[in-house]
Design an enzyme around this catalytic site. Structure first.
Site, PDB file in Angstrom:
ATOM      1  N   HIS A 102      62.582 -10.194  -3.407  1.00  0.00           N
ATOM      2  CA  HIS A 102      62.879  -8.979  -2.781  1.00  0.00           C
ATOM      3  C   HIS A 102      61.747  -9.238  -1.470  1.00  0.00           C
ATOM      4  O   HIS A 102      60.227  -8.852  -1.825  1.00  0.00           O
ATOM      5  CB  HIS A 102      62.495  -8.041  -3.046  1.00  0.00           C
ATOM      6  CG  HIS A 102      64.074  -7.393  -4.495  1.00  0.00           C
ATOM      7  ND1 HIS A 102      65.217  -7.363  -4.240  1.00  0.00           N
ATOM      8  CD2 HIS A 102      63.820  -7.706  -5.471  1.00  0.00           C
ATOM      9  CE1 HIS A 102      65.582  -7.275  -5.361  1.00  0.00           C
ATOM     10  NE2 HIS A 102      65.090  -7.292  -6.574  1.00  0.00           N
ATOM     11  N   CYS A 137      46.914  -5.447 -10.527  1.00  0.00           N
ATOM     12  CA  CYS A 137      47.179  -7.073 -10.872  1.00  0.00           C
ATOM     13  C   CYS A 137      47.332  -8.382 -10.340  1.00  0.00           C
ATOM     14  O   CYS A 137      46.028  -9.044 -10.146  1.00  0.00           O
ATOM     15  CB  CYS A 137      47.961  -7.046 -11.918  1.00  0.00           C
ATOM     16  SG  CYS A 137      48.187  -6.177 -13.750  1.00  0.00           S
TER      17      CYS A 137
HETATM   18  C1  UDX Z   1      52.794  -6.738 -12.607  1.00  0.00           C
HETATM   19  C2  UDX Z   1      53.060  -7.321 -13.044  1.00  0.00           C
HETATM   20  O1  UDX Z   1      54.772  -7.517 -13.398  1.00  0.00           O
HETATM   21  C3  UDX Z   1      52.598  -7.805 -14.953  1.00  0.00           C
HETATM   22  O2  UDX Z   1      53.354  -8.298 -15.874  1.00  0.00           O
HETATM   23  C4  UDX Z   1      51.611  -7.440 -14.684  1.00  0.00           C
HETATM   24  O3  UDX Z   1      51.043  -7.559 -16.345  1.00  0.00           O
HETATM   25  C5  UDX Z   1      50.749  -6.717 -14.073  1.00  0.00           C
HETATM   26  O4  UDX Z   1      51.202  -7.072 -12.878  1.00  0.00           O
HETATM   27  P1  UDX Z   1      52.736  -4.551 -11.172  1.00  0.00           P
HETATM   28  O5  UDX Z   1      51.316  -4.281 -10.576  1.00  0.00           O
HETATM   29  O6  UDX Z   1      53.494  -3.104 -12.222  1.00  0.00           O
HETATM   30  O7  UDX Z   1      53.164  -5.580 -12.558  1.00  0.00           O
HETATM   31  O8  UDX Z   1      53.805  -4.287 -10.435  1.00  0.00           O
HETATM   32  P2  UDX Z   1      55.000  -5.296  -9.511  1.00  0.00           P
HETATM   33  O9  UDX Z   1      55.985  -4.813 -10.558  1.00  0.00           O
HETATM   34  O10 UDX Z   1      55.311  -6.253 -10.725  1.00  0.00           O
HETATM   35  O11 UDX Z   1      54.804  -5.101  -8.456  1.00  0.00           O
HETATM   36  C6  UDX Z   1      53.344  -6.601  -8.074  1.00  0.00           C
HETATM   37  C7  UDX Z   1      53.742  -6.250  -6.454  1.00  0.00           C
HETATM   38  O12 UDX Z   1      54.786  -7.000  -6.099  1.00  0.00           O
HETATM   39  C8  UDX Z   1      54.631  -4.731  -6.387  1.00  0.00           C
HETATM   40  O13 UDX Z   1      53.804  -4.088  -5.114  1.00  0.00           O
HETATM   41  C9  UDX Z   1      56.060  -4.678  -5.659  1.00  0.00           C
HETATM   42  O14 UDX Z   1      56.410  -3.732  -4.377  1.00  0.00           O
HETATM   43  C10 UDX Z   1      56.033  -6.447  -5.232  1.00  0.00           C
HETATM   44  N1  UDX Z   1      56.679  -7.011  -5.470  1.00  0.00           N
HETATM   45  C11 UDX Z   1      57.458  -6.757  -6.611  1.00  0.00           C
HETATM   46  C12 UDX Z   1      57.714  -7.551  -3.761  1.00  0.00           C
HETATM   47  O15 UDX Z   1      57.518  -7.625  -3.370  1.00  0.00           O
HETATM   48  N2  UDX Z   1      58.894  -8.241  -4.376  1.00  0.00           N
HETATM   49  C13 UDX Z   1      59.655  -8.336  -6.089  1.00  0.00           C
HETATM   50  O16 UDX Z   1      60.420  -8.839  -6.101  1.00  0.00           O
HETATM   51  C14 UDX Z   1      58.894  -7.651  -6.336  1.00  0.00           C
END
Ligand code: UDX
Length: 436
Positions: free
Chosen positions: A254, A263
């Site tokens: 996305h 993280c």
């Molecule tokens: C992440 C990992 O998914 C997890 O396995 C690890 O243990 C910790 O880091 P988290 O930081 O909670 O988890 O969120 P996540 O849902 O993975 O999203 C991370 C970031 O990426 C967010 O800012 C989100 O908006 C962004 N993102 C995620 C996108 O911009 N596009 C995507 O398709 C998915």
């Protein structure tokens, strides 16, 4: 089986409550007396859907308790998890391991039975070796093994992720470590969650490699989105078109304002440091970090464009909807909203904002922004309404009301949650990511 969880922050508390829910006897330990007092009163230190109910039911069932005393808490525990923070060390981006090592020392000094010590915190390759050395040096008089067991929990979905993981990774160097960990995760094994046993160093690297790969996927699609805008293509269709290829997969494609959170930013930096230390450059990850950093401010400039350009924007008002780095959390760490707000206020734009959970955390990070009680209060008099985080509450805004309240019907959707034709048909100027 008795389990001790040292560190009752996000990872420790979620893991501890879930282990208790599987029937283990869990003690969560934290140095912070007020955190433990509040947990005794049923108050969670973080916002995570379902966590308060899970903690309450397991406390009631007598399987989950809290203490500030490490020596008391680890007594009789077969597995002692270290789940304290490993923030980026100020100045050099290395993971700060001082909390992990301090716990290791205390565990070694207090160990009163055979136990497996498990690093759950995200730690650089080789940390397990050092933890083992510290425990040995502190004179531990019982048999112990040090095991790596990284977590892959997403904020906002952590309980589901814990209970139905894609995989469990266990890095152990001997049978004692492997046997105890098999027992710890037996309830999940019965659910057919795959367990991957590796060496300790491999397991430590898997965590960083997983996060760096996901950060790369996001950054790749974000750059494709920029290209889509230039060539007149649609990034959501590009994501679908490539994601249907099983080798690529549709998740984490996305396009948006850049990744944030506790993280990805910290772990990609720490991986770069490890790569540097071992003289094995990871240029792809270097590029990902740089591209993602510059993207956040670029998003602020995108809003300035929607306000008529940097000069025209001065004195205008923008409404930011959503401040946390993603929905269903109150976590503001490295949220793109910080850079967007900063870029706007630097350009003399007045900024009002609303977030369902994150405003208290956000205010000190963006002191010039006015926090509002609901989205429509923020939108009142705005020259541009900006969706920064895709909370459900913003997916079905009353667009007629937005038009009446705002100074101008301009919607900048940094998460692509609206359909361009629909919004434009209602008389809005609409900007999104990678779609024209
Ligand atoms: C992440 C990992 O998914 C997890 O396995 C690890 O243990 C910790 O880091 P988290 O930081 O909670 O988890 O969120 P996540 O849902 O993975 O999203 C991370 C970031 O990426 C967010 O800012 C989100 O908006 C962004 N993102 C995620 C996108 O911009 N596009 C995507 O398709 C998915």
């Amino acid at each position: 089986m008795k389990i001790a969880m040292v560190g009752s922050g996000y990872v420790g508390l979620v893991s501890g409550a879930c282990f208790a829910d599987f029937g283990h006897d869990v003690v969560c330990i934290d140095k912070d007396q007020s955190k433990i007092d509040r947990l005794h009163d049923g108050i969670m230190p973080i916002y995570e859907p379902g966590l308060d109910a899970l903690v309450e039911s397991n406390v009631k069932a007598g399987r989950l308790s809290f203490t500030t005393s490490l020596a008391e808490g680890i007594k009789g525990a077969s597995a002692i998890f270290i789940a304290v923070g490993t923030p980026s060390r100020r100045g050099d981006g290395h993971a700060d391991l001082s909390f992990v090592y301090a716990v290791a020392k205390e565990v070694g000094e207090s160990l009163s039975n055979d136990a497996v010590i498990v690093t759950k915190s995200t730690v650089p390759v080789g940390t397990g070796d050092e933890v083992e050395r510290i425990i040995k040096d502190s004179g531990a008089a019982h048999r112990f093994a040090v095991v790596s067991n990284p977590e892959f929990l997403r904020e906002g979905a952590a309980i589901g992720d814990f209970k139905r993981p894609d995989r469990i990774v266990i890095g152990a160097e001997d049978d004692f470590g492997r046997d105890v960990m098999s027992e710890v995760y037996r309830p999940l094994f019965l659910n057919e969650s795959p367990i991957l046993f590796t060496s300790r160093r491999t397991s430590e690297l898997i965590k960083y490699a997983a996060n760096a790969f996901l950060a790369t996927k996001i950054t790749f699609i974000n750059e494709m989105a920029d290209l889509c805008e230039k060539v007149g293509a649609n990034v959501q269709d590009v994501s679908r078109g490539i994601g249907m290829d099983n080798r690529i997969g549709s998740k984490f494609l996305h396009a948006g304002p850049g990744y944030g959170g506790s993280c990805f930013p910290k772990d990609t930096l720490a991986l770069l440091k490890t790569a540097e230390d071992y003289d094995s450059p990871t240029r792809i990850v270097e590029a990902v970090v740089a591209v993602n950093d510059s993207r956040k401010r670029a998003m602020g400039r995108k809003v300035l464009e929607a306000l008529g350009g940097a000069d025209a924007a001065r004195g205008k008002k923008a409404a930011l909807l959503g401040l946390t780095f993603k929905p269903n959390t109150d976590d503001m760490r490295d949220s793109p909203a910080i850079a967007v707000a900063q870029t706007l206020t630097d350009a003399g734009v007045e900024v009002a904002a609303y977030d369902p959970e994150g405003m208290e955390q956000a205010q000190p990070l963006m002191p010039e922004v006015t926090m509002c009680d609901d989205p429509y209060a923020a939108i009142e008099g705005a020259d541009a309404t900006v969706i920064v985080t895709e909370w459900d509450a913003f997916r079905a805004l009353d667009l007629e009301r937005v038009k009446t309240l705002a100074n101008a019907p301009v919607l900048v959707d940094l998460r692509n949650i609206y359909t361009p034709d629909d919004v434009r048909a209602r008389g809005f100027t609409y900007e999104s990511i990678g779609r024209v």
